[in-house]
Design a protein around this motif. Sequence first.
Motif, PDB file in Angstrom:
ATOM      1  N   ALA A  45       0.590  -1.636  -0.119  1.00  0.00           N
ATOM      2  CA  ALA A  45       0.018   0.559   0.353  1.00  0.00           C
ATOM      3  C   ALA A  45       0.845   0.474   0.155  1.00  0.00           C
ATOM      4  O   ALA A  45       0.212   2.249  -0.511  1.00  0.00           O
ATOM      5  CB  ALA A  45      -1.230  -0.059   1.121  1.00  0.00           C
ATOM      6  N   ALA A  46       2.099   1.510   0.399  1.00  0.00           N
ATOM      7  CA  ALA A  46       2.832   2.414   0.664  1.00  0.00           C
ATOM      8  C   ALA A  46       3.761   2.436  -0.736  1.00  0.00           C
ATOM      9  O   ALA A  46       3.685   3.569  -1.313  1.00  0.00           O
ATOM     10  CB  ALA A  46       3.708   2.309   1.762  1.00  0.00           C
ATOM     11  N   VAL A  47       4.173   1.232  -1.086  1.00  0.00           N
ATOM     12  CA  VAL A  47       4.980   1.531  -2.335  1.00  0.00           C
ATOM     13  C   VAL A  47       3.710   2.535  -3.309  1.00  0.00           C
ATOM     14  O   VAL A  47       4.193   2.907  -4.021  1.00  0.00           O
ATOM     15  CB  VAL A  47       5.132   0.397  -3.235  1.00  0.00           C
ATOM     16  N   LEU A  80       3.651   5.151  -5.711  1.00  0.00           N
ATOM     17  CA  LEU A  80       4.073   5.663  -7.235  1.00  0.00           C
ATOM     18  C   LEU A  80       3.383   6.447  -7.273  1.00  0.00           C
ATOM     19  O   LEU A  80       3.511   7.541  -8.266  1.00  0.00           O
ATOM     20  CB  LEU A  80       3.828   4.187  -7.461  1.00  0.00           C
ATOM     21  N   GLY A  81       2.067   6.181  -7.029  1.00  0.00           N
ATOM     22  CA  GLY A  81       1.465   7.408  -7.349  1.00  0.00           C
ATOM     23  C   GLY A  81       0.875   8.961  -6.967  1.00  0.00           C
ATOM     24  O   GLY A  81       1.109  10.103  -8.012  1.00  0.00           O
ATOM     25  N   GLU A  82       1.952   9.438  -5.448  1.00  0.00           N
ATOM     26  CA  GLU A  82       2.285  10.603  -5.960  1.00  0.00           C
ATOM     27  C   GLU A  82       3.021  11.402  -6.709  1.00  0.00           C
ATOM     28  O   GLU A  82       3.007  12.172  -7.279  1.00  0.00           O
ATOM     29  CB  GLU A  82       2.646  10.800  -4.127  1.00  0.00           C
ATOM     30  N   GLY A  83       4.045  10.462  -7.006  1.00  0.00           N
ATOM     31  CA  GLY A  83       5.252  10.342  -7.750  1.00  0.00           C
ATOM     32  C   GLY A  83       5.009  10.847  -9.493  1.00  0.00           C
ATOM     33  O   GLY A  83       5.025  11.386 -10.164  1.00  0.00           O
ATOM     34  N   ARG A 101       1.854  11.788  -9.849  1.00  0.00           N
ATOM     35  CA  ARG A 101       1.045  12.903  -9.801  1.00  0.00           C
ATOM     36  C   ARG A 101       2.370  14.481  -9.570  1.00  0.00           C
ATOM     37  O   ARG A 101       2.235  15.145 -10.506  1.00  0.00           O
ATOM     38  CB  ARG A 101       0.278  12.675  -8.795  1.00  0.00           C
ATOM     39  N   ASN A 102       3.523  14.297  -9.356  1.00  0.00           N
ATOM     40  CA  ASN A 102       4.433  15.535  -8.972  1.00  0.00           C
ATOM     41  C   ASN A 102       4.869  15.515 -10.016  1.00  0.00           C
ATOM     42  O   ASN A 102       5.323  16.792 -11.290  1.00  0.00           O
ATOM     43  CB  ASN A 102       4.790  15.051  -7.771  1.00  0.00           C
ATOM     44  N   PHE A 103       4.629  13.907 -11.403  1.00  0.00           N
ATOM     45  CA  PHE A 103       5.580  14.233 -13.024  1.00  0.00           C
ATOM     46  C   PHE A 103       4.609  15.082 -13.704  1.00  0.00           C
ATOM     47  O   PHE A 103       4.792  16.105 -14.278  1.00  0.00           O
ATOM     48  CB  PHE A 103       6.489  12.950 -13.236  1.00  0.00           C
ATOM     49  N   LYS A 104       3.987  14.664 -13.469  1.00  0.00           N
ATOM     50  CA  LYS A 104       2.871  15.406 -14.415  1.00  0.00           C
ATOM     51  C   LYS A 104       2.852  16.745 -14.186  1.00  0.00           C
ATOM     52  O   LYS A 104       1.921  17.832 -14.923  1.00  0.00           O
ATOM     53  CB  LYS A 104       0.989  15.235 -14.493  1.00  0.00           C
ATOM     54  N   ALA A 105       2.540  17.270 -13.011  1.00  0.00           N
ATOM     55  CA  ALA A 105       2.350  18.424 -12.458  1.00  0.00           C
ATOM     56  C   ALA A 105       3.723  19.110 -13.105  1.00  0.00           C
ATOM     57  O   ALA A 105       3.432  20.054 -13.219  1.00  0.00           O
ATOM     58  CB  ALA A 105       2.078  19.069 -10.644  1.00  0.00           C
ATOM     59  N   SER A 106       4.531  18.275 -12.815  1.00  0.00           N
ATOM     60  CA  SER A 106       6.232  19.365 -13.789  1.00  0.00           C
ATOM     61  C   SER A 106       6.346  19.251 -14.780  1.00  0.00           C
ATOM     62  O   SER A 106       7.119  20.021 -15.416  1.00  0.00           O
ATOM     63  CB  SER A 106       7.241  19.151 -12.590  1.00  0.00           C
ATOM     64  N   MET A 107       5.604  18.872 -15.689  1.00  0.00           N
ATOM     65  CA  MET A 107       5.407  18.824 -17.175  1.00  0.00           C
ATOM     66  C   MET A 107       4.730  19.302 -17.477  1.00  0.00           C
ATOM     67  O   MET A 107       4.715  19.584 -18.658  1.00  0.00           O
ATOM     68  CB  MET A 107       5.330  17.209 -17.748  1.00  0.00           C
ATOM     69  N   LYS A 108       3.724  20.146 -16.794  1.00  0.00           N
ATOM     70  CA  LYS A 108       2.970  21.490 -17.278  1.00  0.00           C
ATOM     71  C   LYS A 108       3.428  22.087 -17.744  1.00  0.00           C
ATOM     72  O   LYS A 108       4.781  22.905 -16.871  1.00  0.00           O
ATOM     73  CB  LYS A 108       1.513  21.735 -16.152  1.00  0.00           C
ATOM     74  N   ASP A 109       2.866  23.181 -18.762  1.00  0.00           N
ATOM     75  CA  ASP A 109       3.095  24.526 -18.912  1.00  0.00           C
ATOM     76  C   ASP A 109       3.176  25.303 -17.605  1.00  0.00           C
ATOM     77  O   ASP A 109       2.815  26.265 -17.490  1.00  0.00           O
ATOM     78  CB  ASP A 109       2.937  25.094 -19.621  1.00  0.00           C
ATOM     79  N   PRO A 110       4.813  26.686 -17.567  1.00  0.00           N
ATOM     80  CA  PRO A 110       4.676  27.154 -16.462  1.00  0.00           C
ATOM     81  C   PRO A 110       3.533  28.078 -16.427  1.00  0.00           C
ATOM     82  O   PRO A 110       3.338  28.396 -15.474  1.00  0.00           O
ATOM     83  CB  PRO A 110       6.293  27.795 -16.645  1.00  0.00           C
ATOM     84  N   GLU A 111       3.263  29.177 -17.238  1.00  0.00           N
ATOM     85  CA  GLU A 111       2.157  29.852 -18.133  1.00  0.00           C
ATOM     86  C   GLU A 111       0.774  28.942 -17.637  1.00  0.00           C
ATOM     87  O   GLU A 111       0.431  30.258 -16.095  1.00  0.00           O
ATOM     88  CB  GLU A 111       1.730  30.196 -18.980  1.00  0.00           C
ATOM     89  N   VAL A 112       0.870  27.487 -17.254  1.00  0.00           N
ATOM     90  CA  VAL A 112      -0.779  27.205 -16.932  1.00  0.00           C
ATOM     91  C   VAL A 112      -0.522  27.041 -15.756  1.00  0.00           C
ATOM     92  O   VAL A 112      -1.271  27.738 -14.595  1.00  0.00           O
ATOM     93  CB  VAL A 112      -1.098  26.046 -17.461  1.00  0.00           C
ATOM     94  N   GLU A 113       0.645  27.120 -14.556  1.00  0.00           N
ATOM     95  CA  GLU A 113       0.583  26.943 -13.754  1.00  0.00           C
ATOM     96  C   GLU A 113       1.181  28.616 -12.489  1.00  0.00           C
ATOM     97  O   GLU A 113       0.318  28.161 -11.680  1.00  0.00           O
ATOM     98  CB  GLU A 113       1.802  26.309 -13.273  1.00  0.00           C
TER      99      GLU A 113
END
Length: 64
Positions: free
Chosen positions: A28-30, A34-37, A39-51
Amino acid sequence: MGEGLFQPLHLLLIIAIALLVFGTSKFAAVGKGLGEGIRNFKASMKDPEVEKKEEAKKDEEKKV
């Protein structure tokens, strides 16, 4: 079926052994990590203007 290391039955056996060794709480911890990782990766790949726009909206909502 096909020959090789990663047949479905082999994968199920590996997962079952890992489950016995580590227990369900570790899995469950893994999964959570993995899900948080992802999610964070997708967020970092967004366009900076959108952020910036999303952060501005959040700031406005906090002020209200």
